[in-house]
Motif scaffolding. Structure first.
Motif, PDB file in Angstrom:
ATOM      1  N   TYR A  72      37.103  42.331  41.346  1.00 53.39           N
ATOM      2  CA  TYR A  72      35.947  41.448  41.294  1.00 53.39           C
ATOM      3  C   TYR A  72      36.307  40.080  40.718  1.00 53.39           C
ATOM      4  O   TYR A  72      35.771  39.055  41.148  1.00 53.39           O
ATOM      5  CB  TYR A  72      34.840  42.107  40.470  1.00 53.39           C
ATOM      6  CG  TYR A  72      34.406  43.436  41.039  1.00 53.39           C
ATOM      7  CD1 TYR A  72      33.415  43.507  42.002  1.00 53.39           C
ATOM      8  CD2 TYR A  72      35.026  44.624  40.644  1.00 53.39           C
ATOM      9  CE1 TYR A  72      33.019  44.723  42.536  1.00 53.39           C
ATOM     10  CE2 TYR A  72      34.648  45.846  41.184  1.00 53.39           C
ATOM     11  CZ  TYR A  72      33.652  45.885  42.130  1.00 53.39           C
ATOM     12  OH  TYR A  72      33.275  47.093  42.682  1.00 53.39           O
ATOM     13  N   LEU A  73      37.234  40.068  39.761  1.00 52.95           N
ATOM     14  CA  LEU A  73      37.657  38.805  39.171  1.00 52.95           C
ATOM     15  C   LEU A  73      38.469  37.979  40.159  1.00 52.95           C
ATOM     16  O   LEU A  73      38.229  36.782  40.336  1.00 52.95           O
ATOM     17  CB  LEU A  73      38.471  39.069  37.903  1.00 52.95           C
ATOM     18  CG  LEU A  73      37.796  39.888  36.808  1.00 52.95           C
ATOM     19  CD1 LEU A  73      38.736  40.052  35.621  1.00 52.95           C
ATOM     20  CD2 LEU A  73      36.513  39.221  36.367  1.00 52.95           C
TER      21      LEU A  73
ATOM     22  N   SER B 228      38.572  38.305  43.416  1.00 54.24           N
ATOM     23  CA  SER B 228      37.748  37.962  44.564  1.00 54.24           C
ATOM     24  C   SER B 228      36.902  36.722  44.287  1.00 54.24           C
ATOM     25  O   SER B 228      36.828  35.795  45.103  1.00 54.24           O
ATOM     26  CB  SER B 228      36.845  39.142  44.941  1.00 54.24           C
ATOM     27  OG  SER B 228      35.962  38.789  45.990  1.00 54.24           O
ATOM     28  N   GLY B 229      36.261  36.677  43.111  1.00 56.88           N
ATOM     29  CA  GLY B 229      35.451  35.523  42.760  1.00 56.88           C
ATOM     30  C   GLY B 229      36.281  34.261  42.595  1.00 56.88           C
ATOM     31  O   GLY B 229      35.875  33.169  43.007  1.00 56.88           O
TER      32      GLY B 229
ATOM     33  N   ALA C 176      35.830  35.954  49.990  1.00 59.49           N
ATOM     34  CA  ALA C 176      35.653  36.928  48.915  1.00 59.49           C
ATOM     35  C   ALA C 176      35.606  38.335  49.485  1.00 59.49           C
ATOM     36  O   ALA C 176      35.033  38.565  50.556  1.00 59.49           O
ATOM     37  CB  ALA C 176      34.376  36.637  48.130  1.00 59.49           C
TER      38      ALA C 176
ATOM     39  N   SER D 168      30.790  39.591  41.427  1.00 60.82           N
ATOM     40  CA  SER D 168      31.930  39.183  40.611  1.00 60.82           C
ATOM     41  C   SER D 168      31.474  38.607  39.281  1.00 60.82           C
ATOM     42  O   SER D 168      32.018  38.930  38.218  1.00 60.82           O
ATOM     43  CB  SER D 168      32.774  38.152  41.365  1.00 60.82           C
ATOM     44  OG  SER D 168      33.346  38.699  42.525  1.00 60.82           O
TER      45      SER D 168
END
Length: 253
Positions: free
Chosen positions: A206-207, A209-210, A219, A226
């Motif tokens: 999530y980190l 991707s953001g 993303a 995220s």
């Protein structure tokens, strides 16, 4: 709020950073440059593009995140562990300084160091790839949030650690593998469906991707998810730090 105490702790930690410049700054930059050579040149010559972005540019957010996370954890954990090791933490605890001011000093310094290194690596990447940042403010926000949250995590790790070996245990055996398996060098969509599902349980996904969305508008997970993930992680770390100082766990023992 005792700003003088926060400033004193912050400046002391930053002074240690500049005294060990070769280890603190040059080493991460050289390591990242090697990643660019190996992954960007060797593998990038075989993978033209990933979702319309050149492979060399695609891996930049992941490389920055890899370095920032490990550096934030390392600096924060060593910063609080060393006073425990030599016994000076009792002087700090007996001073008119509350736990929030102690955390702000140590975590602020560790986050600043990681942010500084992250920016240097970002600048270095321009020498290797043609890179454009679509959302610079979002990129800075994600970078700062990551530095602060993982510095908090490193602070907790430094209090938990009983020796120098344990300081390296979590970054080497947990954080680094999670970053490599979190889409640093590939898109989650490139994996088979079952592995895509498994990857969603990796919080680092999530980190990264953001952070990658801030660069290219791409993303693997929604940007709101995220942000929620990093906010939840930061809140959990803050709660853990509050509990540690309230109970004295691993501090007064």
């Amino acid at each position: 709020m005792n700003w003088s105490a926060i400033r004193a702790i912050y400046l002391f930690e930053m002074a240690r950073f500049f005294r060990t410049m070769a280890q603190s700054l040059i080493s991460p930059v050289l390591s990242t440059s090697l990643y660019f050579v190996v992954f960007g040149a060797a593998i990038g010559s075989r993978i033209d593009q990933v979702e319309g972005v050149s492979y060399g540019a695609f891996i930049v957010p992941g490389l920055i995140m890899l370095t920032v996370m490990t550096q934030a954890i390392s600096n924060a954990s060593f910063g609080i562990y060393f006073p425990k090791f030599i016994g000076t933490i009792y002087e700090l605890l007996s001073a008119p300084v509350n736990f929030l001011e102690i955390v702000m000093g140590y975590v602020g310094a560790a986050a600043t160091k990681a942010l500084f290194i992250g920016i240097i690596i970002l600048v270095t990447s321009f020498f290797f790839v043609d890179l454009q940042i679509q959302n610079p403010m979002a990129m800075i926000a994600f970078l700062v949030l990551t530095c602060v949250s993982f510095a908090l995590f490193g602070f907790i790790l430094g209090i938990w650690a009983g020796n120098f070996e344990q300081l390296q245990l979590v970054p080497l055996l947990i954080v680094t593998p999670l970053v490599f398996l979190g889409g640093s060098f590939y898109s989650i969509s490139m994996l088979p469906p079952v592995w895509q599902t498994i990857s969603m349980f990796n919080p680092v996904v999530y980190l990264i991707s953001g952070f990658r969305w801030a660069f290219f508008g791409l993303a693997d997970v929604p940007i709101g998810t995220s942000l929620a993930a990093i906010a939840l992680f930061t809140a959990a770390c803050l709660g853990a730090v509050w509990w540690i100082f309230k109970t004295g766990w691993r501090i007064r023992q």
